[in-house]
Enzyme design. Structure first.
Site, PDB file in Angstrom:
ATOM      1  CE  LYS A  43       0.099  95.916  32.015  1.00  0.00           C
ATOM      2  NZ  LYS A  43       0.834  94.746  32.550  1.00  0.00           N
ATOM      3  CG  ASN A  69       4.721  99.394  37.209  1.00  0.00           C
ATOM      4  OD1 ASN A  69       4.138  98.319  37.018  1.00  0.00           O
ATOM      5  ND2 ASN A  69       5.933  99.645  36.726  1.00  0.00           N
ATOM      6  CB  ALA A  70       2.632  96.760  41.971  1.00  0.00           C
ATOM      7  N   GLY A  72       0.267  93.922  38.319  1.00  0.00           N
ATOM      8  CA  GLY A  72      -0.212  92.563  38.555  1.00  0.00           C
ATOM      9  C   GLY A  72      -0.653  91.847  37.297  1.00  0.00           C
ATOM     10  CB  CYS A 128       6.787  90.968  35.728  1.00  0.00           C
ATOM     11  SG  CYS A 128       5.776  92.058  36.742  1.00  0.00           S
ATOM     12  CB  VAL A 192      16.143  95.422  31.977  1.00  0.00           C
ATOM     13  CG1 VAL A 192      17.537  94.966  31.658  1.00  0.00           C
ATOM     14  CG2 VAL A 192      16.146  96.870  32.507  1.00  0.00           C
ATOM     15  CG  ASN A 193       9.898  93.678  33.333  1.00  0.00           C
ATOM     16  OD1 ASN A 193       9.334  94.649  33.836  1.00  0.00           O
ATOM     17  ND2 ASN A 193       9.226  92.659  32.829  1.00  0.00           N
ATOM     18  N   GLY A 248      13.896 103.840  31.200  1.00  0.00           N
ATOM     19  CA  GLY A 248      14.279 105.227  31.453  1.00  0.00           C
ATOM     20  C   GLY A 248      14.494 106.077  30.230  1.00  0.00           C
ATOM     21  CB  THR A 270       7.908 105.673  32.696  1.00  0.00           C
ATOM     22  OG1 THR A 270       7.955 104.384  33.309  1.00  0.00           O
ATOM     23  CG2 THR A 270       7.475 106.701  33.719  1.00  0.00           C
TER      24      THR A 270
END
Length: 318
Positions: A43, A69-70, A72, A128, A192-193, A248, A270
């Site tokens: 992370k 998602n967020a 932060g 991000c 990618v992000n 994905g 994910t």
């Protein structure tokens, strides 16, 4: 399964745990390896610990094919993460790459030094879409800034550096940013992000669903964008750097598609909530064999000649 060489290390297969919630702490990294991840991208770590955005930070829309998602950039900071990587290494012989983010070159330089003795490589998060002002895609959309950040990290870190790119720019800017990163010493590009930021609204409260208001789009709906970015990068820079695809990926078919587009390896984020990395790897090698490829290396970039020809018809390449 036939091992692959990625970012200077031997991976058991080309599927890694992406920088995300699963790799935020030691237990998650351990779980990812036990579930078959060939490498770990932590992370994202910042110069100081961050609590991140208020919840909810992740909302899944499986019927619509995506999640938002967020987070932060919540993280314990470099001092604690260095300890956790060291503890991880005591238990597992699996490559670990530190994802780092800061608000400018000096911050990236400090983080590169912090992880120089424990990480096998760096991934620079300049992409991000919801990290806040001065971070993420705000930096990664400018080639000059990306060059300065990459050069600072490369000079401070004795190992491979990958720059994680944003899909939230046009094709010309994407290639300019990638070229700037490569010229500054990046050995790889991660693409990618998440896409966005995007918004969903709760009908009952008339408020944004996510605690931060907006968030990055991931999951299957991101795959066509990520795949196109990987192919564009491979056409232009495939002989110069390694390309790591992310976005994905849920199955072996997805992995093979990214390999055909020019990726050397992939990351899963994910989908790891529901499926083991090892299962995806086994699917990948079965499909490769069915298609006549003896090993992943043989499939890399196989779709690019025809992709280039289609782009010529659009006037997008020579």
């Amino acid at each position: 399964m036939i091992p692959v060489e990625v970012l200077g290390k031997r991976w058991d297969h080309p599927i890694a745990c992406a920088s995300g919630a699963l790799a935020a702490h030691l237990p998650g990294m351990e779980d990812a390896v036990l579930r078959g991840a060939a490498a770990i991208f932590t992370k994202t770590i910042t110069e100081s610990p961050r609590e991140g955005h208020p919840g909810p930070v992740f909302v899944d829309y499986p019927d619509e094919g995506y999640a938002l998602n967020a987070m932060g950039l919540p993280n314990p900071g470099p001092d604690r993460m260095v300890v956790e990587i060291e503890e991880f290494r005591d238990e597992f012989d699996v490559p670990v790459y530190a994802s780092v983010a800061a608000d400018g070159p000096e911050g990236f330089r400090k983080l590169a030094r912090a992880f120089s003795d424990v990480a096998d490589g760096l991934e620079l998060n300049v992409s991000c879409p919801h990290a806040g002002k001065g971070y993420g895609a705000e930096l990664g959309s400018d080639p000059e800034t990306v060059a300065e950040i990459t050069e600072a990290a490369v000079r401070a870190f004795d190992g491979p550096v990958s720059v994680k790119l944003t899909p939230n720019v046009d094709r010309e800017t994407l290639l300019e940013v990638a070229a700037a990163a490569i010229d500054a010493g990046a050995e790889a590009l991660t693409a990618v992000n998440t896409l966005g930021p995007g918004l969903r609204i709760d009908l009952r409260t008339a408020s944004p669903v996510l605690g931060a208001g907006v968030g990055g789009l991931s999951g299957p709906a991101l795959k066509p964008i990520a795949l196109r970015v990987v192919a564009d990068l491979a056409l232009e820079f495939g002989e110069e750097v390694e390309i790591i695809g992310v976005g994905g990926i849920r199955s072996g078919e997805d992995v093979v598609e990214f390999l055909l587009a020019g990726a050397k390896a992939v990351q899963v984020a994910t989908a790891a909530r529901e499926k083991d990395f090892g299962d995806i790897a086994m699917e990948t090698y079965r499909i490769l064999k069915e298609l006549g490829y003896e090993e992943p290396e043989e499939a890399i970039g196989a779709a690019l000649p025809e992709y280039r020809e289609r782009l010529r018809r659009l006037g997008w390449c020579q």
